[in-house]
Design an enzyme around this catalytic site. Structure first.
Site, PDB file in Angstrom:
ATOM      1  CG  ASN A 176      45.191  72.517  29.122  1.00 53.95           C
ATOM      2  OD1 ASN A 176      45.770  73.171  28.272  1.00 53.95           O
ATOM      3  ND2 ASN A 176      45.264  71.182  29.167  1.00 53.95           N
ATOM      4  CE1 TYR A 184      41.085  73.785  19.600  1.00 55.82           C
ATOM      5  CE2 TYR A 184      42.310  74.874  17.844  1.00 55.82           C
ATOM      6  CZ  TYR A 184      42.236  74.388  19.134  1.00 55.82           C
ATOM      7  OH  TYR A 184      43.318  74.524  19.976  1.00 55.82           O
ATOM      8  CB  ALA A 185      39.874  78.817  14.629  1.00 53.71           C
ATOM      9  CB  ALA A 186      34.912  80.132  15.828  1.00 55.86           C
ATOM     10  CB  SER A 187      35.558  77.007  20.237  1.00 56.82           C
ATOM     11  OG  SER A 187      36.812  76.355  20.145  1.00 56.82           O
ATOM     12  CE  LYS A 188      41.320  76.018  22.385  1.00 55.57           C
ATOM     13  NZ  LYS A 188      41.412  75.695  23.817  1.00 55.57           N
ATOM     14  CB  SER A 192      44.285  78.487  19.984  1.00 59.36           C
ATOM     15  OG  SER A 192      45.019  78.043  18.864  1.00 59.36           O
TER      16      SER A 192
HETATM   17  P1  NAP Z   1      46.467  67.047  24.229  1.00 61.39           P
HETATM   18  O1  NAP Z   1      47.870  66.605  24.414  1.00 61.39           O
HETATM   19  O2  NAP Z   1      45.608  66.387  23.234  1.00 61.39           O
HETATM   20  O3  NAP Z   1      45.739  67.035  25.676  1.00 61.39           O
HETATM   21  C1  NAP Z   1      44.388  67.314  25.796  1.00 61.39           C
HETATM   22  C2  NAP Z   1      43.933  67.085  27.217  1.00 61.39           C
HETATM   23  O4  NAP Z   1      42.545  67.457  27.317  1.00 61.39           O
HETATM   24  C3  NAP Z   1      44.026  65.635  27.657  1.00 61.39           C
HETATM   25  O5  NAP Z   1      44.355  65.556  29.018  1.00 61.39           O
HETATM   26  C4  NAP Z   1      42.597  65.143  27.444  1.00 61.39           C
HETATM   27  O6  NAP Z   1      42.243  64.046  28.265  1.00 61.39           O
HETATM   28  C5  NAP Z   1      41.804  66.361  27.836  1.00 61.39           C
HETATM   29  N1  NAP Z   1      40.467  66.315  27.273  1.00 61.39           N
HETATM   30  C6  NAP Z   1      40.133  66.189  25.974  1.00 61.39           C
HETATM   31  N2  NAP Z   1      38.791  66.111  25.841  1.00 61.39           N
HETATM   32  C7  NAP Z   1      38.293  66.186  27.090  1.00 61.39           C
HETATM   33  C8  NAP Z   1      36.985  66.156  27.617  1.00 61.39           C
HETATM   34  N3  NAP Z   1      35.903  66.007  26.824  1.00 61.39           N
HETATM   35  N4  NAP Z   1      36.798  66.250  28.951  1.00 61.39           N
HETATM   36  C9  NAP Z   1      37.884  66.380  29.770  1.00 61.39           C
HETATM   37  N5  NAP Z   1      39.148  66.425  29.332  1.00 61.39           N
HETATM   38  C10 NAP Z   1      39.348  66.314  28.007  1.00 61.39           C
HETATM   39  O7  NAP Z   1      46.421  68.577  23.815  1.00 61.39           O
HETATM   40  P2  NAP Z   1      47.372  69.838  24.119  1.00 61.39           P
HETATM   41  O8  NAP Z   1      48.079  70.168  22.878  1.00 61.39           O
HETATM   42  O9  NAP Z   1      48.117  69.658  25.389  1.00 61.39           O
HETATM   43  O10 NAP Z   1      46.232  70.956  24.276  1.00 61.39           O
HETATM   44  C11 NAP Z   1      45.865  71.517  25.525  1.00 61.39           C
HETATM   45  C12 NAP Z   1      45.080  72.777  25.244  1.00 61.39           C
HETATM   46  O11 NAP Z   1      45.888  73.675  24.478  1.00 61.39           O
HETATM   47  C13 NAP Z   1      43.801  72.554  24.439  1.00 61.39           C
HETATM   48  O12 NAP Z   1      42.795  73.424  24.906  1.00 61.39           O
HETATM   49  C14 NAP Z   1      44.215  72.957  23.027  1.00 61.39           C
HETATM   50  O13 NAP Z   1      43.118  73.380  22.264  1.00 61.39           O
HETATM   51  C15 NAP Z   1      45.167  74.093  23.342  1.00 61.39           C
HETATM   52  N6  NAP Z   1      46.114  74.412  22.274  1.00 61.39           N
HETATM   53  C16 NAP Z   1      47.018  73.507  21.839  1.00 61.39           C
HETATM   54  C17 NAP Z   1      47.906  73.858  20.839  1.00 61.39           C
HETATM   55  C18 NAP Z   1      48.949  72.928  20.313  1.00 61.39           C
HETATM   56  O14 NAP Z   1      49.600  73.263  19.307  1.00 61.39           O
HETATM   57  N7  NAP Z   1      49.183  71.772  20.931  1.00 61.39           N
HETATM   58  C19 NAP Z   1      47.861  75.146  20.282  1.00 61.39           C
HETATM   59  C20 NAP Z   1      46.919  76.049  20.756  1.00 61.39           C
HETATM   60  C21 NAP Z   1      46.058  75.674  21.766  1.00 61.39           C
HETATM   61  P3  NAP Z   1      41.901  62.609  27.558  1.00 61.39           P
HETATM   62  O15 NAP Z   1      43.162  62.193  26.857  1.00 61.39           O
HETATM   63  O16 NAP Z   1      41.506  61.745  28.685  1.00 61.39           O
HETATM   64  O17 NAP Z   1      40.783  62.872  26.571  1.00 61.39           O
END
Ligand code: NAP
Length: 258
Positions: free
Chosen positions: A92, A164-168, A150
């Site tokens: 995640n 970012y989008a491409a990585s997903k 995503s």
């Molecule tokens: P978030 O609240 O920002 O949480 C991100 C989490 O990832 C945090 O625990 C963070 O830990 C950890 N993280 C970030 N960089 C890291 C690294 N280099 N190494 C290890 N851990 C790391 O984001 P979220 O919205 O819950 O997103 C979770 C996932 O869902 C992500 O992959 C995101 O791309 C995907 N996503 C989110 C959305 C959305 O609308 N929210 C939509 C589509 C996909 P730290 O705080 O310690 O950095």
């Protein structure tokens, strides 16, 4: 419904807040043994661990920057040392890193975005694979890898979020190869693709921007992290999804219908 998750060893990366934390709590509530990852050791991580420990007192936090392969290896080693194996892996950890239009994309930015969102998931999965295979062989049930994709992986993402989008999208695709290679090893691979979820991910948006995005979603609002969690449980549970692999569950309130 998710009875077979009881006692499963579940590693959730990026679980100090947001979607990962909600998933980790949901697994712990089902009686799973849960390890949570995050980059930082901070108040969020401490609170997250306390929340998961309400349900799984033996839960542990494993910090490390998963953009680096060595940290991915260390995470899996530490989790296995603590829990003895891995049954379910939720990749995640991820994020935007920043927004840069194509004209401003440079090598460091490219590396940061791809390392965080693509390399981390590949390397953690690579390191965990022998353990996931061993889990399937010994239990007779499939083990499960869940990638977090995503809506952006389909649409190309918002302004400055093309990489970012491409990585997903890359995660949406790479699992297909793993399905071909490792289904006979008893490992399933699936993606949960969230839409617009109310987490720190959207901290850069003011109320007006949030309202206008919400208006584009048939459900009329952002999703919550808790609304993502049941899809992780479903894809982790052999009883619920043992014949499902290589798929994407889109949890987006109707915002995008592939
Ligand atoms: P978030 O609240 O920002 O949480 C991100 C989490 O990832 C945090 O625990 C963070 O830990 C950890 N993280 C970030 N960089 C890291 C690294 N280099 N190494 C290890 N851990 C790391 O984001 P979220 O919205 O819950 O997103 C979770 C996932 O869902 C992500 O992959 C995101 O791309 C995907 N996503 C989110 C959305 C959305 O609308 N929210 C939509 C589509 C996909 P730290 O705080 O310690 O950095």
């Amino acid at each position: 419904m998710f009875d077979d998750l009881k006692g499963k060893r579940v590693l959730v990366t990026g679980a100090s807040q947001g979607i990962g934390l909600a998933a980790a709590v949901a697994f712990a509530r089902q009686g799973a043994r849960v390890g949570i990852g995050s980059r930082s050791v901070d108040a969020n991580a401490r609170e997250a661990l306390a929340r998961v420990r309400q349900w799984d007192p033996e839960s542990e936090h494993f910090p490390g920057d998963l953009s680096e392969t060595a940290e991915c290896e260390r995470l899996v080693e530490k989790f296995v040392a603590r829990f003895g194996g891995i049954d379910v892996l939720v990749n995640n950890a991820g994020g935007l890193v920043g927004r840069k239009p194509l004209a401003e994309v440079d090598d460091p930015f490219f590396d940061q975005v791809i390392d965080l969102n693509a390399r981390s998931a590949v390397m953690v999965t690579r390191c965990a694979l022998p353990r996931l295979i061993a889990s399937a062989r010994s239990s007779g049930a499939t083990s499960s890898v869940i990638l977090v994709g995503s809506i952006a992986g389909y649409t190309g993402g918002g302004p400055g979020a093309g990489l970012y989008a491409a990585s997903k999208a890359w995660l949406h695709t790479v699992q297909k190869n793993w399905v071909m290679a490792h289904t006979r090893d008893g490992v399933r691979f699936n993606v949960v693709a969230p839409g617009t979820v109310d987490t720190a991910f959207h901290a850069d948006k003011n109320e007006a921007a949030r309202a206008s995005i919400g208006a584009t979603i048939p459900m009329g609002r952002f999703g919550t992290a808790e609304e993502m969690a049941p899809s992780f449980l479903f894809l982790a549970s052999h009883a619920c999804s043992g014949y499902i692999t290589g798929q994407i569950i889109n949890v987006n309130g109707g915002q995008y219908m592939p």
